[in-house]
Design a protein around this motif. Structure first.
Motif, PDB file in Angstrom:
ATOM      1  N   ALA A 239      -3.297   4.502  -2.689  1.00 48.07           N
ATOM      2  CA  ALA A 239      -2.155   3.819  -3.238  1.00 48.07           C
ATOM      3  C   ALA A 239      -0.994   4.258  -2.553  1.00 48.07           C
ATOM      4  N   PRO A 240       0.137   3.275  -2.496  1.00 47.53           N
ATOM      5  CA  PRO A 240       1.372   3.558  -2.240  1.00 47.53           C
ATOM      6  C   PRO A 240       2.022   4.712  -3.143  1.00 47.53           C
ATOM      7  N   ILE A 241       2.868   5.608  -2.547  1.00 45.94           N
ATOM      8  CA  ILE A 241       3.167   6.747  -3.424  1.00 45.94           C
ATOM      9  C   ILE A 241       4.850   6.493  -3.221  1.00 45.94           C
ATOM     10  N   GLY A 242       5.183   5.947  -4.348  1.00 43.98           N
ATOM     11  CA  GLY A 242       6.636   5.523  -4.550  1.00 43.98           C
ATOM     12  C   GLY A 242       7.143   4.567  -3.476  1.00 43.98           C
ATOM     13  N   ASP A 243       7.944   5.146  -2.581  1.00 43.44           N
ATOM     14  CA  ASP A 243       8.369   4.007  -1.580  1.00 43.44           C
ATOM     15  C   ASP A 243       7.870   4.165  -0.434  1.00 43.44           C
ATOM     16  N   ARG A 244       6.794   4.975  -0.454  1.00 46.04           N
ATOM     17  CA  ARG A 244       5.889   5.484   1.106  1.00 46.04           C
ATOM     18  C   ARG A 244       4.562   4.885   0.953  1.00 46.04           C
ATOM     19  N   ALA A 245       4.218   4.461   2.139  1.00 43.44           N
ATOM     20  CA  ALA A 245       3.010   3.956   2.200  1.00 43.44           C
ATOM     21  C   ALA A 245       1.980   5.064   2.235  1.00 43.44           C
ATOM     22  N   TRP A 246       0.831   4.817   1.710  1.00 47.19           N
ATOM     23  CA  TRP A 246      -0.318   5.925   1.590  1.00 47.19           C
ATOM     24  C   TRP A 246      -0.528   6.593   2.845  1.00 47.19           C
ATOM     25  N   ARG A 247      -0.568   5.894   4.072  1.00 45.88           N
ATOM     26  CA  ARG A 247      -0.898   6.811   5.350  1.00 45.88           C
ATOM     27  C   ARG A 247       0.172   7.642   5.737  1.00 45.88           C
TER      28      ARG A 247
ATOM     29  N   LEU B  58      -1.449  13.664   7.575  1.00 42.98           N
ATOM     30  CA  LEU B  58      -0.462  12.537   7.670  1.00 42.98           C
ATOM     31  C   LEU B  58      -1.092  11.321   8.733  1.00 42.98           C
ATOM     32  N   GLY B  59      -1.030  10.138   8.252  1.00 51.36           N
ATOM     33  CA  GLY B  59      -1.523   9.010   9.261  1.00 51.36           C
ATOM     34  C   GLY B  59      -2.731   8.554   9.000  1.00 51.36           C
ATOM     35  N   SER B  60      -3.362   9.228   8.201  1.00 50.12           N
ATOM     36  CA  SER B  60      -4.720   8.937   7.764  1.00 50.12           C
ATOM     37  C   SER B  60      -4.863   7.857   6.689  1.00 50.12           C
ATOM     38  N   ASP B  61      -5.711   6.817   6.682  1.00 51.64           N
ATOM     39  CA  ASP B  61      -5.826   5.921   5.498  1.00 51.64           C
ATOM     40  C   ASP B  61      -6.905   6.445   4.772  1.00 51.64           C
ATOM     41  N   GLU B  62      -7.476   7.408   4.856  1.00 49.32           N
ATOM     42  CA  GLU B  62      -8.681   7.855   4.030  1.00 49.32           C
ATOM     43  C   GLU B  62      -8.282   8.343   2.513  1.00 49.32           C
ATOM     44  N   ALA B  63      -9.081   7.595   1.739  1.00 53.26           N
ATOM     45  CA  ALA B  63      -8.762   7.858   0.061  1.00 53.26           C
ATOM     46  C   ALA B  63      -9.122   9.548  -0.171  1.00 53.26           C
ATOM     47  N   VAL B  64      -8.602   9.616  -1.231  1.00 52.02           N
ATOM     48  CA  VAL B  64      -8.722  11.147  -1.785  1.00 52.02           C
ATOM     49  C   VAL B  64      -9.887  10.823  -2.977  1.00 52.02           C
TER      50      VAL B  64
END
Length: 455
Positions: free
Chosen positions: A412-420, A436-442
């Motif tokens: 999910a977005p973290i504050g004002d930053r995209a997840w990736r 950094l740059g990955s769309d992989e979920a935690v």
């Protein structure tokens, strides 16, 4: 620069006092904690044969027992000890009820079942030597059933009508009574050299009294930072007003006890979202509020569904990462409930995997300023996942809690930053959680958590 000058600078500019929001508090119910001196087991010796007939009572725990276990508490990583009432209680039962600390009969002396004033001072000094603060619980709102002033005709105007607990409250709006109660507490502060007071059932006294109380106790010797915390069993809007008007350093946030239902019984995580909104709306500073997962009467482990250990650890993770001052009661660190004296200190205590995990969580809180002093922003509260961000300057820590019996994948977005756009590093194992740059979920395990540094 000569060494003498350097030493003089350290004396002239000592480390600033540790702020209240940095504390991790450990609640000690003396009568059930640990028996360090069997010679003072007066109530135990008197009533042990008929123990099954009574509720409450002092069964061996004492101040020497607390001293004996200070190294364990320092090793756990807690920073303050909340010591439940030490003053002399009634020594006879009322029906089936023996005293539990909240029936003060003599406001000037330590209960004979616990030790004496010298032992209390030795405890505080030994705690200070380990960089532990000591907060004393002061039951000054209500007297015990056998307090001598209740039978004194000249003191009739010192008491109000009977409370729900069967005794009248001290009528603190009477200046004589206020003088007496404040004087009692000043003497305890000076004799013990403690670092603060907890005030039981404070809502039963007018806020005007507490405003005077706070001002005078803060100024009373010895001169040092002194925290004053009321127990206020009223709704959060009233708690916030009470804190602000009286000048208290914080109070209990009993709303956080909903964690028992969410993490212990599977209630929807939306309840935690409500707690967060409520705190932001009503409390002048949520970070100063005490947050337990249970109370001294009923431990989390007694109400939690299976798997109890995992659920208890999840609840502890919540309060140790939340924007509150965490309060652990003895036994929480083992994930157990106990009723027998010394139950929090079994022979194999240090071999407990649960204890090691709790130590790691406390150490993490003590190490990460964002977890103690950071702003709180809720990220998500749905599908059994509760996530929030703690932000302190450029430092950001993401906390993800999974109250489900199934693993959950989080992105999910973290504050004002995209997840990736975030590099995520797990703060407990030091490994990269997401590149950094990955769309992989935690991945968050069933009844598990992740505490992640966002870079």
């Amino acid at each position: 620069m000569p060494l003498a000058w350097i030493a003089a600078l350290f004396v002239a500019f000592p480390d600033p006092p540790r702020p209240w929001v940095d504390e991790v508090v450990y609640g000690v119910i003396i009568e059930k904690f640990f028996d360090g001196d069997s010679s003072n087991n007066h109530m135990k010796d008197r009533f042990i044969k008929d123990r099954s007939k009574y509720e409450g009572g002092f069964w061996g725990g004492d101040l020497k027992g607390v001293i004996d276990k200070l190294d364990d508490l320092a090793d756990l990583g807690v920073t303050s000890i909340l010591l439940y009432p030490v003053m002399q209680n009634d020594d006879a039962p009322i029906a089936k009820y023996l005293p539990t600390g909240y029936r003060p009969m003599d406001y000037e002396h330590v209960d004979k079942n616990f030790g004496d004033a010298a032992t209390l001072r030795a405890l505080v000094d030994a705690a200070h030597a380990r960089n532990l603060r000591v907060i004393l619980d002061m039951p000054i709102t209500l007297p015990g059933f056998h307090h001598p002033f209740l039978a004194d005709p000249s003191k009739k105007a010192w008491f109000g009508p009977k409370s729900e607990y069967g005794v009248p409250r001290w009528k603190a709006e009477n200046p004589e009574v206020a003088d007496y109660l404040i004087g009692v507490c000043k003497r305890w502060k000076e004799r013990s050299n403690c670092d603060g007071f907890r005030l039981d059932s404070a809502h039963l006294q007018p806020v005007s009294f507490w405003k005077r109380f706070v001002a005078e106790l803060k100024a009373a010797p010895p001169s040092k930072p002194f925290v004053i915390l009321p127990e206020l069993t009223v709704n959060p809007s009233q708690i916030g007003k009470f804190i602000t008007e009286a000048g208290f350093d914080g109070a209990y946030d009993f709303s956080v006890l909903r964690a028992r239902d969410v993490f212990g019984k599977g209630e929807d995580v939306g309840a935690l979202s409500f707690i967060a909104r409520e705190a932001k709306q009503f409390y002048p500073a949520p970070r100063t509020m005490l947050a337990p997962i249970d109370n001294y009467e009923k431990a989390f482990a007694t109400i939690a569904k299976e798997p109890k250990a995992a659920r208890t650890l999840l609840a502890l993770t919540y309060i140790l990462t939340l924007d509150r001052v965490p309060l652990l009661y003895a036994g929480n660190e083992l994930g157990v409930a106990f009723s027998e004296v010394g139950g929090a200190f079994p022979a194999d205590r240090n071999a407990s995997p649960f204890l090691r995990q709790v130590k790691a969580l406390i150490a993490l809180r003590n190490r990460e300023p964002a977890l103690r002093r950071g702003d709180f922003t809720e990220v998500i509260a749905r599908n059994s996942v509760y996530a929030f961000l703690r932000t302190f300057g450029d430092d950001r820590v993401l906390v993800i809690l999974n109250s489900s019996d199934q693993p959950r994948d989080f992105a999910a977005p973290i504050g004002d930053r995209a997840w990736r756009d975030g590099l995520l590093v797990d703060l407990l194992d030091g490994r990269t959680a997401k590149a950094l740059g990955s769309d992989e979920a935690v991945r968050v395990n069933a009844f598990g958590s992740r505490i992640i540094k966002v870079r």
